[in-house]
Structure formats: structure tokens, C-alpha cells
Enzyme design. Structure first.
Site, mmCIF file in Angstrom:
data_model
loop_
_atom_site.group_PDB
_atom_site.id
_atom_site.type_symbol
_atom_site.label_atom_id
_atom_site.label_comp_id
_atom_site.label_asym_id
_atom_site.label_seq_id
_atom_site.Cartn_x
_atom_site.Cartn_y
_atom_site.Cartn_z
ATOM 1 C CG MET A 228 -1.795 -1.183 1.430
ATOM 2 S SD MET A 228 -3.027 -1.343 0.124
ATOM 3 C CE MET A 228 -4.040 0.092 0.458
ATOM 4 C CG ASP B 94 1.942 -1.432 3.834
ATOM 5 O OD1 ASP B 94 2.848 -2.194 4.202
ATOM 6 O OD2 ASP B 94 2.134 -0.405 3.166
ATOM 7 C CD GLU B 95 6.052 -5.569 2.622
ATOM 8 O OE1 GLU B 95 7.016 -6.069 2.081
ATOM 9 O OE2 GLU B 95 6.084 -5.073 3.763
#
Ligand code: TTP
Ligand code: MG
Length: 356
Positions: free
Chosen positions: A12, A105-106
């Protein structure tokens, strides 16, 4: 060697800052810095507007304020980011269940079994995430994990990059060595000390030289910059623990055993460093002449990765163990692992708890 484009990595964009912007439209167009509440804190992340001023994660807030006094400084809201993260992962799981989450976020995605092109899959992910969360992300696709992750970082934000075999190794040559998975800050310094800064320079070093310098990790680095990375995608977190253990000729010589423990602790530090992780639980394992195994563990309040500290704590645990026979195996391992880049994340979480 798998050379089809089976690996997708997504990340993100400016995640916490992007969530803040979305939730608070008055922030739009301004430099937004997420971080501690006081000037003594550090920047957790910031949006791309703020990055133009040279602000980045882990920079002290007071320094960020010097560079960008008119920026908007907001404290983090960890539970909110976790909520949005769950939402994103749910969207991903609607596309495939072959997902390996790496952080909040990954994630990696195994796209080998899908009947769509990498471009179509990227479009699908981006449009669904945008529709449901109003957030952007960057995607990299390649024929192994290392290159897919490198590719997702290539042209952030809202990026897409494909690294194919014919681009190798030249595409990597201009990069700094720290971009190579397995080269943490200590390894980077050691390379810089001998005048090696870029992947092109690293590429000239013989395999044996890298092995002498970094142990087993050296061979992985050698392979990686040649496009070889055999790691596969596992849907649960790959590693639960990391350790070093050896079997040897039976002995009850405590001094010798302690020496070995020191050796293993330093080796373990290198392994942790090469993967940029640390852990909170330390375990010492022994096996005696009758093949009976015993372990002793302790969980600490802080994360450990330093070899001297591992050795100090491991010898303490070893000293607490009872063994009256000769030993044929000794080992030290660390579990409760966490990515080092997530250090401040948990710190932000702790701040939240104090608040309520
Ligand atoms: P990153 O993906 O590293 O950073 P980012 O999403 O903010 O920016 P980019 O566009 O470059 O990907 O990390 C994801 C989130 O994790 C980030 O928004 C804040 C948090 N984080 C920490 O808590 N501590 C850190 O040291 C870093 C780097 C990130
Ligand atoms: Mg990110």
C-alpha cells in the site's frame, strides 16, 4: 528454476498517512506526517507530499518540523489501520487464497494458477481496492520473490513494474546494495567499507568471497543478484523460529560448551540480520548422550537480535538447565519473530494502549 512470472508483491502507498487523508479530507494536498505526539517522537510514515521535503520513516519529529513547518502532524490510530488492512486482505482473498501476508500493508501472491495476465490481475486488485477503500497500492511482478518485491517499490505510488528474465542482471546494476534482500544495515556498512556500493560492483565479487564475508547468507546474495531465489510462497507466516544447533562428540566440558554457545549466538545474529528480523523468545536446547532432549525458554519484553545479547541470555538459560550426562547437541534459537521495520508499529500500538 521457475522463470514464469508467478510472483506478485503488493504494498500500500504511504499506508497510515493515506488512511488519515482519506478519513480527514481537509488533509488533502498537504504534507501529512504520522508520528508520535511530541517533538521527541519519530515519524512513522508520511505522505508523498511530505516526502518532497526529505521526510521519511524513523526521522525525529523535530527534524521533520524543521524541514516542513507547515506540514500537518497527526498521531497514529493503530486500530484504524488494522481495520483497513483487514479490509484490503479480504479483497485479496476474494481474488486468490495463495497469499502470504508480510506486514500490515504488504503481501506476496502466487499467481501461477490464475488464468489472467499479471497486468489483468494488477488492474483487478487496484480497482477493487480503490473502489472499496479509496486507497492506492503498488504492485510488482516477477519470477521470484526478491524481484517481485523490488519491482513493487520501483515506481511508487500507484506503481506497476514487471521484471522479466531478459532484464537480468542489468536492471539491478545501478541499485544500492541495500536494495538486495539479505543485506541489512550492518552488511551494507561492511560492503561500503571495502568500496562496494552498487549491485554492479557486488556482481564482480566471487561467490567464495561473499561466503567468507557473510556465511551462508553470502551464497544467497550471490544467487539473488543473478536472478536465483528459491523461496516459495507459503500462505501462513513462513518462519516461526530461527536457530543454530549442532551435534558434536559427546562432552561435559562446560567451558567448551559455553564457547560453542557463543559461536552459535554470533551465527544466529547474522541469520537474523540477513532477514532483517528479531525476536522476543530465546530457547536453548540440549541433547544428552542418551538422546534425551531438553529445552529452556524465556520471553523478554524487548526484541533481541544482537549476538552478544543472545549469548549473554543464552548462557544464563544454559546455566539454569540441569544436566548430569555428557551432551551431544547444543542449540540456541529465537522465536516470536518480527520484521525489524515493524518496530515502530508496535511502539505506536503501545502508545494507543496507554491512551485508553
Ligand atoms: P511501508 O510500506 O514501509 O511504508 P508506507 O506504506 O507508509 O509507504 P510506501 O508508499 O513507501 O510503501 O510501511 C507500511 C506502514 O507501516 C506505514 O504506513 C507505517 C508503518 N511503519 C512503521 O510503523 N514503522 C516503520 O518503520 C515503517 C517503515 C512503517
Ligand atoms: Mg507501504
Amino acid at each position: 528454476m521457475a522463470t514464469s512470472l508467478d510472483f506478485l508483491h503488493l504494498d500500500m502507498d504511504a499506508f497510515f498517512a493515506a488512511v488519515e487523508e482519506r478519513d480527514n479530507p481537509y488533509l488533502k494536498g498537504h504534507p501529512v506526517i504520522v508520528g508520535g505526539r511530541s517533538n521527541r517522537g519519530i515519524v512513522t510514515t508520511c505522505n508523498y507530499e511530505a516526502r518532497k521535503y526529505g521526510i521519511h520513516s524513523a526521522m525525529p519529529i523535530f527534524m521533520a518540523k524543521e524541514r516542513c513547518p507547515h506540514g500537518i502532524y497527526v498521531p497514529g490510530r493503530m486500530s484504524r489501520y488494522q481495520e483497513v488492512s483487514r479490509q484490503v486482505f479480504q479483497i485479496l482473498r476474494g481474488i486468490t487464497d495463495r497469499i502470504e501476508p508480510l506486514s500490515i500493508d504488504e503481501a506476496y501472491m502466487d499467481i501461477s494458477g490464475m488464468d489472467k495476465s499479471p497486468e489483468e490481475i494488477t488492474e483487478l486488485i487496484k480497482s477493487r481496492v480503490m473502489k472499496e477503500t479509496e486507497l492506492t497500492l503498488s504492485i510488482g511482478v516477477s519470477f521470484n520473490k526478491f524481484l517481485a518485491k523490488l519491482a513493487s517499490d520501483w515506481n511508487k505510488p500507484d506503481g506497476f513494474m514487471k521484471i522479466t528474465e531478459d532484464m537480468m542482471p542489468q536492471i539491478l546494476f545501478p541499485l544500492q546494495v541495500s536494495k538486495v534482500y539479505g543485506i541489512g544495515s550492518k552488511s551494507r556498512k561492511r560492503l561500503n567499507d571495502i568500496g562496494i556500493y552498487t549491485v554492479e560492483q557486488l556482481y564482480q565479487l566471487p561467490e567464495d568471497f561473499l561466503v567468507d564475508m557473510f556465511g551462508r547468507g553470502g551464497r544467497e546474495i550471490y544467487d539473488r543478484i543473478r536472478g536465483v531465489d528459491r523461496r516459495t510462497i507459503t500462505t501462513t507466516r513462513e518462519r516461526k523460529s530461527m536457530g543454530v544447533e549442532r551435534t558434536f562428540r559427546e562432552t561435559r566440558d562446560k567451558k567448551l560448551l559455553i564457547e560453542r554457545l557463543k559461536e552459535y549466538s554470533i551465527e544466529l545474529e547474522k541469520d537474523l540480520e540477513s532477514r532483517n528480523i528479531h525476536g522476543r523468545t530465546l530457547t536453548v536446547k540440549i541433547k544428552d548422550e542418551d538422546f534425551q532432549s531438553h529445552t529452556r525458554s524465556r520471553t523478554f519484553n524487548h526484541y533481541i537480535s544482537d549476538g552478544d545479547e543472545i549469548f549473554k541470555l543464552a548462557s544464563m538459560l544454559f546455566g539454569e538447565m540441569e544436566w548430569d550426562k555428557s551432551l551431544r547437541l547444543l542449540g540456541v534459537s529465537i522465536s516470536n519473530l518480527m520484521d525489524k521495520s515493524m518496530e515502530q508499529l508496535s511502539f505506536l500500538g503501545a502508545e494507543k494502549i496507554q491512551e485508553s
